[in-house]
Each structure stands twice: as structure tokens, then as C-alpha cells.
Design a protein around this motif. Structure first.
Motif, PDB file in Angstrom:
ATOM      1  N   UNK A 124      10.368  16.921  -9.059  1.00 30.52           N
ATOM      2  CA  UNK A 124      10.256  16.642 -10.495  1.00 30.52           C
ATOM      3  C   UNK A 124       9.353  17.672 -11.159  1.00 30.52           C
ATOM      4  N   UNK A 125       8.232  17.969 -10.531  1.00 30.12           N
ATOM      5  CA  UNK A 125       7.310  18.961 -11.088  1.00 30.12           C
ATOM      6  C   UNK A 125       7.965  20.342 -11.110  1.00 30.12           C
ATOM      7  N   UNK A 126       8.595  20.717 -10.013  1.00 30.13           N
ATOM      8  CA  UNK A 126       9.220  22.044  -9.934  1.00 30.13           C
ATOM      9  C   UNK A 126      10.381  22.185 -10.905  1.00 30.13           C
ATOM     10  N   UNK A 127      11.098  21.102 -11.154  1.00 30.18           N
ATOM     11  CA  UNK A 127      12.224  21.154 -12.069  1.00 30.18           C
ATOM     12  C   UNK A 127      11.846  21.012 -13.525  1.00 30.18           C
ATOM     13  N   UNK A 128      10.683  20.444 -13.788  1.00 29.84           N
ATOM     14  CA  UNK A 128      10.268  20.191 -15.165  1.00 29.84           C
ATOM     15  C   UNK A 128       9.441  21.333 -15.743  1.00 29.84           C
TER      16      UNK A 128
END
Length: 172
Positions: A124-128
Motif C-alpha cells: 500500500x505504501x509503495x503503491x500510494x
């Protein structure tokens, strides 16, 4: 998750950082509550230590599977499933009347939930976020985990001493 969130929003980070904190606290406070849990559940310390070990084993064994499940189910949905399971496992752990019930609630259900959430948190962090914001977000996750591991035994000890180990689960 990045399709529905403003790129300048820190809300996803706050959500997953809190999840990271709770998952790390969960493990660290249990270690200082072992003797009280064994007394309350009328079992021996080695049984509770086994339950603690199985939580770690189940989580570690399922993380790779969970990573692959993200491709099928989606990272946001997997995180939400994990968070729901974590809540169910925490509730069962809080009301445990036996070591078997604690094993099911904490080791089995929360162990699976942790395995579902941990890879989803990083995804989620890497994609956001990207660039400097991603670096800040990942550092925040590391800080939350570190703080939980550093202060978890202290917090768990205080809660267990003055309230109950059940309260520590309930606070999650």
C-alpha cells in the motif's frame, strides 16, 4: 489504493502505521504477560510460550502466500480482510477461558491476520507514494515498529500489572 487517494494525502500512511504499531505491540507485550496468562488460564508457562511461538511461526509461514494473494485479491482488500480477522482474533483472545481458546484467537487467527496485513502494508505504501514521500512513509513504518518493540514490554507490563493481560488485548 493509489487510484482513489489524493497523492498528497497522508491518510493511508496513518492507517497502515497504526496497524504496524498494533501488530508489533501485540507480540512484544505478550512476552511480559506470560506468567500472568498461565496463572489466569490455569496452565503452565511452557504452554503459553508455545502459543507465543506458534503466533510467530504461523505469521512467518504465511507471509509469502499472502504476498501472492495480493496479486489475486488486491492489496487493499487483503489488508481489510487481515484487519477484520485481527479484530476477531483479538476479541477471542480477550475473552479466552482456556489455553486452547487463546491459541485459536491469538496464534491461529491473529497469526493469519498478521500475515495478511504485513505484506499489504508495504505494498500500500509503495503503491500510494513515490519519491521522497515513499521514503518518509517507509521510515514512518520502521519507526512505528521500532517504538512498539521498544515500549511494548513496558506498556504490556504496566497494563498486565495494574489491570490485566486481557485489557492489553482489549486496547488493541
Amino acid at each position: 489504493m493509489n487510484e482513489t487517494v489524493n497523492k498528497n494525502s497522508w491518510i493511508p500512511l496513518m492507517i497502515v502505521a497504526c496497524a504496524t504499531l498494533i501488530i508489533a505491540l501485540d507480540t512484544s507485550f505478550m512476552n511480559v504477560s506470560i506468567s500472568q496468562i498461565s496463572a489466569d488460564l490455569n496452565t503452565d508457562v511452557s504452554t503459553i510460550q508455545m502459543i507465543v511461538s506458534f503466533y510467530t511461526l504461523i505469521t512467518a509461514a504465511l507471509i509469502l502466500l499472502s504476498t501472492k494473494l495480493q496479486d489475486i485479491v488486491g492489496k487493499k482488500k487483503l489488508f481489510l480482510i487481515g484487519a477484520t480477522l485481527f479484530g476477531i482474533g483479538t476479541f477471542i483472545s480477550t475473552i479466552s477461558s482456556s489455553d486452547t481458546m487463546l491459541f485459536v484467537g491469538w496464534s491461529a487467527i491473529e497469526g493469519v491476520a498478521g500475515a495478511l496485513m504485513v505484506p499489504a502494508i508495504v505494498s500500500i505504501i509503495s503503491g500510494t507514494y513515490s519519491g521522497k514521500k515513499r521514503t518518509i512513509a517507509l521510515a514512518t513504518l520502521g519507526i512505528m515498529g521500532g517504538l512498539a518493540n521498544a515500549f511494548g514490554p513496558l506498556i504490556g507490563g504496566v497494563i498486565t500489572t495494574f489491570l490485566s493481560w486481557r485489557c492489553a488485548f482489549a486496547f488493541e
